[in-house]
Scaffold this motif. Structure first.
Motif, mmCIF file in Angstrom:
data_model
loop_
_atom_site.group_PDB
_atom_site.id
_atom_site.type_symbol
_atom_site.label_atom_id
_atom_site.label_comp_id
_atom_site.label_asym_id
_atom_site.label_seq_id
_atom_site.Cartn_x
_atom_site.Cartn_y
_atom_site.Cartn_z
ATOM 1 N N LEU A 1 0.822 -1.209 0.000
ATOM 2 C CA LEU A 1 0.000 0.000 0.000
ATOM 3 C C LEU A 1 0.857 1.261 0.000
ATOM 4 O O LEU A 1 0.629 2.191 -0.796
ATOM 5 N N THR A 2 1.850 1.301 0.867
ATOM 6 C CA THR A 2 2.702 2.496 0.938
ATOM 7 C C THR A 2 3.551 2.639 -0.319
ATOM 8 O O THR A 2 3.814 3.761 -0.770
ATOM 9 N N HIS A 3 3.982 1.533 -0.890
ATOM 10 C CA HIS A 3 4.774 1.613 -2.127
ATOM 11 C C HIS A 3 3.957 2.217 -3.263
ATOM 12 O O HIS A 3 4.424 3.120 -3.969
ATOM 13 N N LEU A 4 2.726 1.742 -3.454
ATOM 14 C CA LEU A 4 1.902 2.243 -4.552
ATOM 15 C C LEU A 4 1.547 3.711 -4.357
ATOM 16 O O LEU A 4 1.505 4.486 -5.326
ATOM 17 N N ALA A 5 1.290 4.116 -3.108
ATOM 18 C CA ALA A 5 0.981 5.529 -2.849
ATOM 19 C C ALA A 5 2.197 6.407 -3.100
ATOM 20 O O ALA A 5 2.100 7.492 -3.694
ATOM 21 N N TYR B 1 13.723 5.174 -1.886
ATOM 22 C CA TYR B 1 13.693 6.021 -0.690
ATOM 23 C C TYR B 1 14.281 5.261 0.496
ATOM 24 O O TYR B 1 13.922 4.108 0.754
ATOM 25 N N LYS B 2 15.182 5.910 1.201
ATOM 26 C CA LYS B 2 15.816 5.328 2.379
ATOM 27 C C LYS B 2 15.299 6.055 3.611
ATOM 28 O O LYS B 2 15.567 7.238 3.808
ATOM 29 N N ALA B 3 14.538 5.331 4.425
ATOM 30 C CA ALA B 3 13.944 5.928 5.620
ATOM 31 C C ALA B 3 15.023 6.421 6.568
ATOM 32 O O ALA B 3 16.042 5.754 6.780
ATOM 33 N N GLY B 4 14.787 7.581 7.129
ATOM 34 C CA GLY B 4 15.716 8.145 8.095
ATOM 35 C C GLY B 4 16.782 9.028 7.504
ATOM 36 O O GLY B 4 17.548 9.650 8.255
ATOM 37 N N ASP B 5 16.897 9.096 6.172
ATOM 38 C CA ASP B 5 17.894 9.971 5.558
ATOM 39 C C ASP B 5 17.536 11.437 5.804
ATOM 40 O O ASP B 5 16.363 11.770 6.014
ATOM 41 N N SER C 1 19.799 14.992 -11.570
ATOM 42 C CA SER C 1 20.585 15.105 -10.341
ATOM 43 C C SER C 1 19.724 15.019 -9.086
ATOM 44 O O SER C 1 20.250 14.842 -7.999
ATOM 45 N N ARG C 2 18.415 15.122 -9.248
ATOM 46 C CA ARG C 2 17.510 15.065 -8.089
ATOM 47 C C ARG C 2 16.380 14.078 -8.374
ATOM 48 O O ARG C 2 15.218 14.477 -8.570
ATOM 49 N N PRO C 3 16.661 12.779 -8.405
ATOM 50 C CA PRO C 3 15.596 11.791 -8.650
ATOM 51 C C PRO C 3 14.587 11.780 -7.507
ATOM 52 O O PRO C 3 14.909 12.094 -6.360
ATOM 53 N N LEU C 4 13.378 11.406 -7.844
ATOM 54 C CA LEU C 4 12.294 11.383 -6.860
ATOM 55 C C LEU C 4 12.245 10.010 -6.196
ATOM 56 O O LEU C 4 12.097 8.988 -6.876
ATOM 57 N N PRO C 5 12.372 9.946 -4.859
ATOM 58 C CA PRO C 5 12.474 8.646 -4.170
ATOM 59 C C PRO C 5 11.114 7.999 -3.931
ATOM 60 O O PRO C 5 10.129 8.667 -3.616
ATOM 61 N N VAL C 6 11.076 6.679 -4.080
ATOM 62 C CA VAL C 6 9.864 5.882 -3.905
ATOM 63 C C VAL C 6 10.125 4.839 -2.828
ATOM 64 O O VAL C 6 11.192 4.200 -2.813
ATOM 65 N N ILE C 7 9.166 4.652 -1.922
ATOM 66 C CA ILE C 7 9.295 3.624 -0.896
ATOM 67 C C ILE C 7 9.362 2.247 -1.559
ATOM 68 O O ILE C 7 8.470 1.857 -2.315
ATOM 69 N N GLY C 8 10.429 1.508 -1.294
ATOM 70 C CA GLY C 8 10.605 0.190 -1.891
ATOM 71 C C GLY C 8 11.230 0.199 -3.269
ATOM 72 O O GLY C 8 11.465 -0.863 -3.850
ATOM 73 N N GLY C 9 11.490 1.398 -3.819
ATOM 74 C CA GLY C 9 12.088 1.469 -5.148
ATOM 75 C C GLY C 9 11.076 1.209 -6.247
ATOM 76 O O GLY C 9 9.859 1.126 -6.018
ATOM 77 N N VAL C 10 11.571 1.072 -7.466
ATOM 78 C CA VAL C 10 10.721 0.857 -8.641
ATOM 79 C C VAL C 10 11.247 -0.363 -9.389
ATOM 80 O O VAL C 10 12.450 -0.481 -9.652
ATOM 81 N N SER C 11 10.356 -1.256 -9.764
ATOM 82 C CA SER C 11 10.758 -2.472 -10.470
ATOM 83 C C SER C 11 10.902 -2.194 -11.964
ATOM 84 O O SER C 11 10.409 -1.192 -12.492
ATOM 85 N N SER D 1 5.356 10.089 6.168
ATOM 86 C CA SER D 1 3.976 9.979 6.666
ATOM 87 C C SER D 1 3.414 8.595 6.367
ATOM 88 O O SER D 1 2.702 8.010 7.193
ATOM 89 N N LEU D 2 3.712 8.066 5.195
ATOM 90 C CA LEU D 2 3.239 6.723 4.850
ATOM 91 C C LEU D 2 3.855 5.665 5.766
ATOM 92 O O LEU D 2 3.192 4.690 6.150
ATOM 93 N N ILE D 3 5.103 5.848 6.134
ATOM 94 C CA ILE D 3 5.795 4.854 6.966
ATOM 95 C C ILE D 3 5.155 4.742 8.348
ATOM 96 O O ILE D 3 5.248 3.687 8.993
ATOM 97 N N THR D 4 4.482 5.774 8.817
ATOM 98 C CA THR D 4 3.831 5.686 10.126
ATOM 99 C C THR D 4 2.715 4.643 10.146
ATOM 100 O O THR D 4 2.259 4.248 11.229
ATOM 101 N N LEU D 5 2.269 4.188 8.976
ATOM 102 C CA LEU D 5 1.258 3.122 8.947
ATOM 103 C C LEU D 5 1.802 1.818 9.495
ATOM 104 O O LEU D 5 1.034 0.921 9.853
ATOM 105 N N TYR D 6 3.130 1.698 9.559
ATOM 106 C CA TYR D 6 3.738 0.487 10.115
ATOM 107 C C TYR D 6 3.726 0.480 11.647
ATOM 108 O O TYR D 6 4.162 -0.505 12.251
ATOM 109 N N ALA D 7 3.277 1.543 12.273
ATOM 110 C CA ALA D 7 3.419 1.686 13.733
ATOM 111 C C ALA D 7 2.594 0.674 14.509
ATOM 112 O O ALA D 7 2.965 0.267 15.609
ATOM 113 N N GLY D 8 1.447 0.254 13.957
ATOM 114 C CA GLY D 8 0.583 -0.660 14.696
ATOM 115 C C GLY D 8 -0.430 0.085 15.536
ATOM 116 O O GLY D 8 -0.815 1.216 15.228
#
Length: 596
Positions: A247-251, A276-280, A321-331, A478-485
């Protein structure tokens, strides 16, 4: 975007060159000063070429109105684009967040869900509190300790991690975190507060009964957020839910594709996406910070001062020089599909289709729990609203400021460079003063024109563009906060409070039964705190109905039945006495006296 701070009279702002309309407008201002000096030094007397300056004054006023009008509409286009970008992120984040919330209600998570207040309605009888802090813990006996407490609290209760406190921590008598940690423990052990230790893993550690969570390791609490990845961390030994990962990857992919088409609509050019690398650290909002002191930075500055638009090669190099980061990358498959979609709108619609189809398919399969169709339709509404705002932003990007207005504004700003010197030549008697006024007037009018040119397309005009990379990074976090439980403080055990209150009530009832004094002379009821009772620690998982609860209810029913029997016997006794008195009254005064 150029961030800045306020200074004395704003003088700290005038030294920035790239992105500044001041230095670009100073060029026509200097040209006007040169023309004014020529008029003053080499041409004939003033009265020979103009009788009245009012005609030129009318021209200056008309040009001022024309330029202000364009600047106003350029400003509106800028803020409309900013609003559209934030609206589309907000709508799509709403849809994804609600989908994640519905997913947490599915039956697979029933055994890790926190206890429900609906199932524990009887706890309201005990006058409990859900406050997280006690007021008496914050009462300080003296003003000095109160001031020290405020300083400690500013760090311990900050919603952001404080790297360097604003005070010398070594000068304090106690560690600020330990002080508030002890206060929190005291609140948890207070029998008036319905609180537990909570679950810092959001309940994920109980999913497979092995204690392995995702972002938190309950067996090693000292590892909390050591890797600085937030809720994307796998410190607990398990990855987040596969549904939430997809879900977070597609969003994230949807927003990244949308932003990529907004800042570059050039076909067959580079528009890269990245992992996208979380915490960077957050990406720089000012692209000049990445080119500071380099040859590319100097080249961009000269292009800007000349008023030229960036070339196609410069735009492509900047985007690369400024690529747009995606959670999980792009296949590779996703890239192949996106490349096959022709045009910016088609690419965004494809990514939007992927997210919408995934949500509907999983809803029909049961991943969203027992959520009704009318509620799920709101998710589609949020996704549609996001597409509306994307097209608003696309309108600002694709449709330029109307050419007729842009042309006439440019022409009259050019003519004003030669009209203002004539006006100043009529009014000013000193060449220095005349040159100064000419420069300021022309620079002001040309500066407004340059402001309009910069703001009318906020997706392309670097460095005064909208920081899409930074906004996408914030969206990803913001999307990563969905992993909080689940909420960590929603785990408590109602039976712990029922046992305690039942034991307290039973002890007190026994003491009252053995006390033969009148009620007004008895000792007042004292309810001991949980901390003074040798009771077991609170369990962290909620349990349903227990045998102890049933025994308590059965005991209460038996007690009430015994009381009813006593009342029934008392009523029968009173009735017998009343009947006896009635018979004595019928036998006459003598029998009554004898009976008495």
């Amino acid at each position: 975007m150029i961030p800045y701070t306020k200074g004395f009279l704003g003088l700290n702002l005038i030294f920035r060159i790239n992105g500044s309309p001041l230095y670009r407008a100073a060029i026509p201002g200097l040209i006007s000063v040169g023309f004014y000096i020529i008029l003053e030094k080499y041409l004939t007397a003033k009265d020979d070429y103009v009788d009245h300056p009012y005609g030129i004054g009318v021209l200056v006023t008309s040009v001022s109105f024309l330029v202000v009008f364009r600047a106003n509409y350029g400003y509106q286009r800028y803020w409309e684009a900013c609003g559209s970008v934030h609206h589309l992120m907000s709508k799509w984040l709403d849809a994804v967040t609600h989908t994640g919330v519905f997913h947490m209600q599915q039956s697979h998570y029933n055994h890790i869900k926190p206890p429900s207040f609906f199932d524990n309605h009887d706890l309201n009888e005990f006058n409990l509190r859900r406050d997280r802090e006690r007021e008496r813990d914050s009462v300080m006996p003296c003003r000095r300790e109160a001031k020290s407490m405020v300083r400690r609290r500013s760090v311990a209760k900050s919603i952001s991690v404080v790297a360097k406190p604003s005070f010398d921590q070594n000068s304090l008598n106690e560690d600020h975190e330990e002080l508030f940690r002890e206060a929190d423990k005291a609140t948890i052990h207070d029998d008036q507060y319905l609180l537990g230790k909570g679950k810092m893993d959001g309940g994920w550690g109980d999913l497979f009964n092995d204690g392995r969570g995702t972002h938190s390791n309950r067996h090693a609490p000292e590892t909390w957020n050591q890797d600085n990845k937030g809720f994307a961390s796998e410190a607990g030994g398990r990855t987040p839910s596969l549904f939430l990962q997809e879900l977070t990857h597609l969003a994230s992919l949807l927003v990244a594709v949308a932003f990529s088409t907004l800042r570059s609509d050039i076909e067959n050019t580079e528009a890269p996406l990245d992992l996208y690398k979380a915490g960077d650290p957050w990406p720089e909002v000012d692209p000049d910070q990445m080119k500071k002191g380099t040859a590319a930075g100097i080249r961009d500055c000269l292009y800007y001062l000349g008023g030229f638009d960036r070339t196609l090669a410069m735009r492509v190099a900047h985007n690369a020089s400024r690529p747009l980061p995606v959670i999980g990358g792009v296949s590779a498959n996703e890239i192949a599909f996106l490349q096959r979609a022709k045009g910016p709108s088609a690419k965004v619609n494809l990514a939007w289709h992927w997210l919408s189809e995934f949500i509907m398919r999983e809803h029909l399969a049961g991943s969203l729990g027992n959520i009704g169709p009318p509620i799920v339709s709101r998710l589609i509404q949020f996704l549609s609203d996001g597409m509306i705002h994307y097209n608003h932003a696309r309108k600002t990007m694709f449709i330029p400021f109307p050419f007729p207005h842009a042309q006439i504004s440019a022409f009259f700003v050019f003519t004003i460079m030669f009209a203002v010197p004539v006006l100043m030549d009529e009014y000013a008697n000193n060449i220095v003063l005349g040159s100064f006024l000419t420069f300021l007037t022309v620079t002001a009018l040309a500066g407004l024109h340059e402001v309009a040119r910069e703001l009318e397309n906020p997706f392309r005009n670097v460095p005064n563009d909208i920081p899409l990379n930074t906004l996408l990074a914030m969206f990803n976090e913001s999307l990563i906060t969905l992993y909080a439980g689940y909420h960590p403080d929603h785990y408590w055990d109602g039976d712990d409070y029922r046992h305690h209150r039942y034991n307290t009530t039973t002890t007190h009832s026994s003491s009252l039964a053995s006390d033969n004094r009148p009620p007004l002379l008895r000792d007042p009821e004292v309810t001991p705190r949980k901390g003074n009772i040798a009771s077991k620690p609170k369990p962290q998982a909620a349990s349903g109905g227990s045998p102890a609860r049933m025994e308590q209810l059965e005991s209460m029913v038996a007690t009430q039945e015994a009381e009813l029997e006593k009342l029934r016997a008392l009523v029968e006794q009173e009735a017998a006495v009343a009947n006896s008195s009635k018979n004595n009254n019928e036998n006459g005064p003598i029998e009554i006296c004898l009976s008495r």
